[in-house]
Design a protein around this motif. Sequence first.
Motif, PDB file in Angstrom:
ATOM      1  N   ILE A 288      10.789  -5.609  -7.801  1.00 20.73           N
ATOM      2  CA  ILE A 288      11.448  -5.908  -6.670  1.00 20.73           C
ATOM      3  C   ILE A 288      12.349  -7.354  -6.539  1.00 20.73           C
ATOM      4  O   ILE A 288      13.206  -7.438  -5.883  1.00 20.73           O
ATOM      5  CB  ILE A 288      10.487  -5.631  -5.329  1.00 20.73           C
TER       6      ILE A 288
ATOM      7  N   THR B 204       6.306  -4.754   3.097  1.00 20.51           N
ATOM      8  CA  THR B 204       5.455  -3.733   3.061  1.00 20.51           C
ATOM      9  C   THR B 204       4.084  -3.783   2.153  1.00 20.51           C
ATOM     10  O   THR B 204       3.006  -3.531   2.378  1.00 20.51           O
ATOM     11  CB  THR B 204       6.036  -2.242   2.846  1.00 20.51           C
ATOM     12  N   SER B 205       4.398  -4.317   1.000  1.00 20.62           N
ATOM     13  CA  SER B 205       3.524  -4.773  -0.016  1.00 20.62           C
ATOM     14  C   SER B 205       2.501  -5.877   0.670  1.00 20.62           C
ATOM     15  O   SER B 205       1.454  -5.605   0.370  1.00 20.62           O
ATOM     16  CB  SER B 205       4.125  -5.250  -1.337  1.00 20.62           C
TER      17      SER B 205
ATOM     18  N   ALA C 204       7.257   4.339  -4.301  1.00 19.68           N
ATOM     19  CA  ALA C 204       8.031   3.281  -3.531  1.00 19.68           C
ATOM     20  C   ALA C 204       9.120   2.561  -4.277  1.00 19.68           C
ATOM     21  O   ALA C 204      10.320   2.460  -3.655  1.00 19.68           O
ATOM     22  CB  ALA C 204       7.213   2.415  -2.435  1.00 19.68           C
ATOM     23  N   THR C 205       8.618   2.144  -5.608  1.00 21.33           N
ATOM     24  CA  THR C 205       9.315   1.401  -6.203  1.00 21.33           C
ATOM     25  C   THR C 205      10.462   2.067  -7.007  1.00 21.33           C
ATOM     26  O   THR C 205      11.525   1.567  -6.985  1.00 21.33           O
ATOM     27  CB  THR C 205       8.377   0.588  -7.413  1.00 21.33           C
TER      28      THR C 205
ATOM     29  N   PHE D  89      12.083  -3.022   7.503  1.00 20.50           N
ATOM     30  CA  PHE D  89      10.620  -2.812   7.681  1.00 20.50           C
ATOM     31  C   PHE D  89      10.294  -2.402   9.208  1.00 20.50           C
ATOM     32  O   PHE D  89       9.397  -1.330   9.138  1.00 20.50           O
ATOM     33  CB  PHE D  89       9.980  -4.057   7.492  1.00 20.50           C
TER      34      PHE D  89
ATOM     35  N   LEU E 153      16.648  -4.234   1.446  1.00 21.56           N
ATOM     36  CA  LEU E 153      15.852  -2.982   0.825  1.00 21.56           C
ATOM     37  C   LEU E 153      14.547  -3.922   0.082  1.00 21.56           C
ATOM     38  O   LEU E 153      13.371  -3.536   0.184  1.00 21.56           O
ATOM     39  CB  LEU E 153      16.435  -2.186  -0.256  1.00 21.56           C
TER      40      LEU E 153
ATOM     41  N   LEU F 297      10.656  -4.064   1.169  1.00 21.89           N
ATOM     42  CA  LEU F 297       9.288  -3.493   0.347  1.00 21.89           C
ATOM     43  C   LEU F 297       8.553  -4.430   0.235  1.00 21.89           C
ATOM     44  O   LEU F 297       7.305  -4.336   0.121  1.00 21.89           O
ATOM     45  CB  LEU F 297       9.950  -2.832  -0.851  1.00 21.89           C
TER      46      LEU F 297
ATOM     47  N   GLY G 157       2.632   3.450  -4.864  1.00 22.90           N
ATOM     48  CA  GLY G 157       3.475   2.199  -5.334  1.00 22.90           C
ATOM     49  C   GLY G 157       4.663   2.590  -6.187  1.00 22.90           C
ATOM     50  O   GLY G 157       5.675   2.194  -6.114  1.00 22.90           O
TER      51      GLY G 157
ATOM     52  N   LEU H 127      13.138   2.223  -4.489  1.00 22.60           N
ATOM     53  CA  LEU H 127      14.087   1.316  -4.396  1.00 22.60           C
ATOM     54  C   LEU H 127      14.797   0.923  -5.444  1.00 22.60           C
ATOM     55  O   LEU H 127      16.188   0.609  -5.499  1.00 22.60           O
ATOM     56  CB  LEU H 127      13.105  -0.061  -4.418  1.00 22.60           C
TER      57      LEU H 127
END
Length: 783
Positions: free
Chosen positions: A214, A48-49, A667-668, A269, A41, A45, A664, A671
């Motif tokens: 992350i 993705t970033s 998404a964070t 991803f 995971l 991310l 952002g 996670l």
Amino acid sequence: MTPRRGRFGRVADLALGARLVFAGGRSGVSRTLMTVVGVGLGVALLLTSTSISTMMDGRSERAAARDDQFYGVDEPPPGDRTVLVAVADTVYRDEAIRGRLLQPEGARPPLPPGLTRLPGPGDMVVSPALARLLDSPDGALLRPRLDHRIVGTIADPGLAGPGEYAYYLGTDQLRAGGGTMRIDHFGAESTGEGLDPILMLLVLIIFVVLLLPIAVFIAAAVRFGGEARDRRLAALRLVGADAAMTRRIAAGEALVGAVLGLLAGAAFFLLGRQLVERFTLEGVSVFAGDVRPDPVLAALIVLAVPAVAVVVAQLALRRIVVEPLGVVRRSAGRRRRLWWRLTLPIVGAALLAPLLGGIDQTGAAFNQTQVILGVVLLLVGVAALLPWLVDAVVRRLRGGSVSWQLAIRRLQLDTESSARMVSGVAVAVAGGIALQMLFAGVQHAYVRPTGQDVDRAQAMVVIRAGLPGAAPDALAERFRTLPGVDGAVAVLDTAVFPVGSAPDEHGERPGSPLRIADCAALRELATLDRCADGDAFQVVGEPAPGRPARSLPAPGRSVEIGFGAPGTTTRWTVPAGLRTVPGRNDPAGDESTGLLATPGALAPATLRGLGGRVFLDLDLSRRDTIELVRNAAAGITPTAEVHRLRPTEEVTRFAQIRRALFIGVLATLLLLGASLLVGILEQLRERRRTLAVLVAFGTRRATLSASVLWQTAVPVLLGLALAIVLGTVLGGTLLAMVNQAVRPDWPSIAIMSGIAGAVVLLVTGLSLPALWRLLRPGGLRTE
């Protein structure tokens, strides 16, 4: 066991550690699976970033390739390869819709990207997202506005993103001039607007704040199943492995979890990339092909994740006793040292101190590496200080209910796991508080007053041209009858020029604005003591700085009315009784310098090429009133513009950065919620036999459920307290760097803390079904 020597022996130790990952039966596979999912995971991310730049670049390149508004350049002459273009953008329920009217002037006109041919008059080509909206019940109010025959869809190269609403409408009613442009090609060079130092600081802090949790989570994920791993290493010491071999075996185990986590992250991803086109956040959508990690950053992730896993595994060995006759330390050991934990935020603040007061909108570029390193050290200080804080607090807690005592005793035995599990949340909250303080402190420079008076009107309709023979009252009446419109006043716009005046080197004729309206509407533009139909007025305003005062035509002088070339305009003699009156900004905040006339003084039916504005008083409690206004405006001309009047407006770049922060953070938080859930499940699995024994001796399930909640809540509350302190310190430092007053943003602190608390409650609730399964008698079995 005989210790191995040499390079082959070290490799064999690593291989043994890799084999032991899968040697623990179903329990070992479960532990490995949790680590793989957790690391995967985080890696997904991170990948993705690193794709954000390619996503934004792809959108910008496609937007530039279809550009058709070329200002500051000479238009080409009409020919076989030219096309007339007019902007027909609109908005539907806060969603922007890009629209263009196209009219070819020859047999081989240029084609915008995404089209194989230009639509004919009355035909429309739409984006797939707009087609779905028009076909859905949600698009019922939009269909009357775009009531044209759909003959095709815009292909991907002509869209900024898959969720964009866009259309091209063919027409034969365009005339060059005004808002219509003649072009011989589509596309311009993609040029990005630069960021001033404050916006650059915001972007840097956002990346650090969103990516650091992350990294903390990945470091915690490689320690899932740590207790069983420690017992296994102790058993190896019992059969003869020395300390060096134990460290290498631990490194081999960590490498397997990290490598499998990398593969899982790549799979997550790629799967998420295929689904990304289905989502639109804050009006932004991207094509799957644009989601490509930066090769250099992706390679750095591939190298960094295994390295972090090995380092974390080696550091963890310092916290346990791995001796032949001592299995794993099960009681509290020596107290954690505080000095090095405090050193991290202190050094971070020291790095930022030289920049205090040194960053502003006009300042030179600042040392970005210094800023990033300082912020990272301050936030890492949260993760470093949290275990010490939890240990120091729970050691002193005594008494309470059974559930409370179970939770506190568990924390006293192993504060490391609990603190590690919530450290990512604490880092995210600290960073979020600092960011919100910085946003609140600088937003006054990017949220500016518009001068619009929303007490007089809440919307304005603008028609650039194409109202021949229109009467102001008839134009206003089209809107007065709409539900939710409490009032409407209309003003017709044109210009007057000296008779026979020639255009200057820019092709513009020197003239003055002329506005035609009834007395009620003229009072929105000037202060009139008396007014009757047939009157005319002039408003003389202050000249703009550096420019000469505008010369208005004298009473009795003959002028030409209209925006066309001499000979295509209407002659008019300025009334001899012209009165000078004080000007007044209209509800949109614009000055009204020029000539004002009532229909009795100048009949609109005798004029050509009139534009118009309608100021509307709306009942904002009705959701769709503005949509009815847009439909009515589109019924006059597709190029009509409807503007919502607002007292303030936000600078576009600032709004984009705020929107990126929202995406952002979302998404964070997803996670971190997943990380908390996996961590709680891992702790429950480690304790399954203990929990089953407690149930067998009569402990109620509600008591054990409450103990799980307390065991999670105590570290979270301590983490939030620490995050508020260090987040406020960081936020104050950032505000001082940009020369803003340092003050805590209490609403943001409350919101961030509330979100974190809600995430913990939600995750704990999701873990309860797993807890109840572990409380069955079968949990007493062992392999």
